[in-house]
Design an enzyme around this catalytic site. Sequence first.
Site, PDB file in Angstrom:
ATOM      1  CB  SER A 179      -0.959  -0.002   1.187  1.00  0.00           C
ATOM      2  OG  SER A 179      -0.258  -0.183   2.390  1.00  0.00           O
ATOM      3  CG  HIS A 203      -3.946  -0.796  -2.316  1.00  0.00           C
ATOM      4  ND1 HIS A 203      -4.449   0.483  -2.259  1.00  0.00           N
ATOM      5  CD2 HIS A 203      -3.571  -1.108  -1.048  1.00  0.00           C
ATOM      6  CE1 HIS A 203      -4.375   0.936  -1.019  1.00  0.00           C
ATOM      7  NE2 HIS A 203      -3.839  -0.020  -0.266  1.00  0.00           N
ATOM      8  CE  LYS A 221      -7.467   1.345   0.828  1.00  0.00           C
ATOM      9  NZ  LYS A 221      -7.230   0.513   1.978  1.00  0.00           N
TER      10      LYS A 221
HETATM   11  C1  LIG Z   1      -7.025   0.264   3.409  1.00  0.00           C
HETATM   12  C2  LIG Z   1      -6.393  -1.050   3.712  1.00  0.00           C
HETATM   13  C3  LIG Z   1      -6.891  -1.878   4.720  1.00  0.00           C
HETATM   14  C4  LIG Z   1      -7.948  -1.417   5.678  1.00  0.00           C
HETATM   15  O1  LIG Z   1      -9.193  -1.417   5.096  1.00  0.00           O
HETATM   16  P1  LIG Z   1     -10.313  -0.487   5.748  1.00  0.00           P
HETATM   17  O2  LIG Z   1     -11.562  -1.017   5.157  1.00  0.00           O
HETATM   18  O3  LIG Z   1      -9.990   0.898   5.334  1.00  0.00           O
HETATM   19  O4  LIG Z   1     -10.231  -0.683   7.229  1.00  0.00           O
HETATM   20  C5  LIG Z   1      -6.337  -3.131   4.872  1.00  0.00           C
HETATM   21  N1  LIG Z   1      -5.318  -3.540   4.090  1.00  0.00           N
HETATM   22  C6  LIG Z   1      -4.791  -2.752   3.140  1.00  0.00           C
HETATM   23  C7  LIG Z   1      -3.648  -3.259   2.325  1.00  0.00           C
HETATM   24  C8  LIG Z   1      -5.307  -1.471   2.929  1.00  0.00           C
HETATM   25  O5  LIG Z   1      -4.761  -0.677   2.020  1.00  0.00           O
END
Ligand SMILES: *Cc1c(COP(=O)(O)O)cnc(C)c1O
Length: 387
Positions: free
Chosen positions: A179, A207, A239
Amino acid sequence: MKPTIADRFQPKLDERQAQSLYRQRPLAFSPQRPQMQINGLPMLNFCSNDYLGLAADPRIKQAVCNDDTAGWGSGAAHLVTGHHLHHHLLEDELADWLGVERVLLFSTGYMANLAVQQTLMQKGDRILGDKLNHASLIDGALASGADFKRYSHLDYHALETRLEQSDAPSLIVSDSVFSMDGDLADLAKLQQLANKHQAWLFVDDAHGLGVLGKQGKGSFDHFNLPIDADNILVGTFGKAFGTSGAFVAGSSVLIESLIQFARPFIYTTAMSPMNALATRTALKLLREGDDLRDQLHANIAQFRTGAKALGLNLMPSVSAIQPILLGDSAKAVAWSEALKQAGFWVSAIRPPTVPQARLRVTLSAAHSDAQIEALLSALAHIKKADI
Ligand SMILES: *Cc1c(COP(=O)(O)O)cnc(C)c1O
């Protein structure tokens, strides 16, 4: 005398500020999109995770407005009365899209990552995680009670050495698209190691979904890999889906075990059924959205070509995450501030979140060629001024 909260925290707050590490919440006055009002000022947004531009899509809002089978609130946890038809259908539609037996919804990705590791692993087991895994994967591993070891980023030789060291049941845990760096895990290699050592493989595709693979099916599809029986996939809706929440995908026995035993599933209110409907609509748009993915990948290529021509330090990323490495925190903050002055919102990401300070640029299908050119020309100015 016991300390007050101020005794304990004021020095820590002061220290953060002195190190240019103080965090603030930018206030948005407009929907999530490239052109936003942030802190009252017009800004071009280059740091959201809204990769396909669905967060403010009018078709999603309309679907919610047209529905009369649900109110906003879910009213209870899934096991009480909170499990609405929209949740149920969303799970079925996700399972069909990904070709897995079953899917289970969670209110956030953070909770899904806690749930999988806490539920599957117990004392005496081992969790082996990539050093650059998302914070929620790390927290989930720490909270699981299993022995937790990290291997250097993408160092599968080190991972294999660990796997050979012990016969304890093991869970390999990795982001698919990292990320903060935007690079990809080698899922084929991870699957091969998992099979060879009878380890379970847990992949967080936050992602990759919507961005990579046919119909946006994510990283497994990108590498032409099946999702095996002892593979666990986590996806998030915050995302590319443009909504919020998350899911776990895998075998029936995995999902049934989470329903029975996962505390972050059992003891929490179900996400809004309207959010489930919004996400069903987003899934439909995302599955059919090859034009959006084509536009996103063209935008990524345009940015990379331009940034390389400026001599900026990019990372090897085919994803929408395109960091510009700057080395020290003060410089990252100075560049981010200079971009804000020029009307571009790009966040500086600093230690301890990442080892090396950077600007984390993200691209969206919703960006126009002209907006990307404008960012590149602002970056050229700042580089020349040597801030
Ligand atoms: C954003 C993200 C999360 C967390 O997800 P949320 O629904 O925002 O709590 C978990 N893992 C990765 C790799 C992320 O980018």
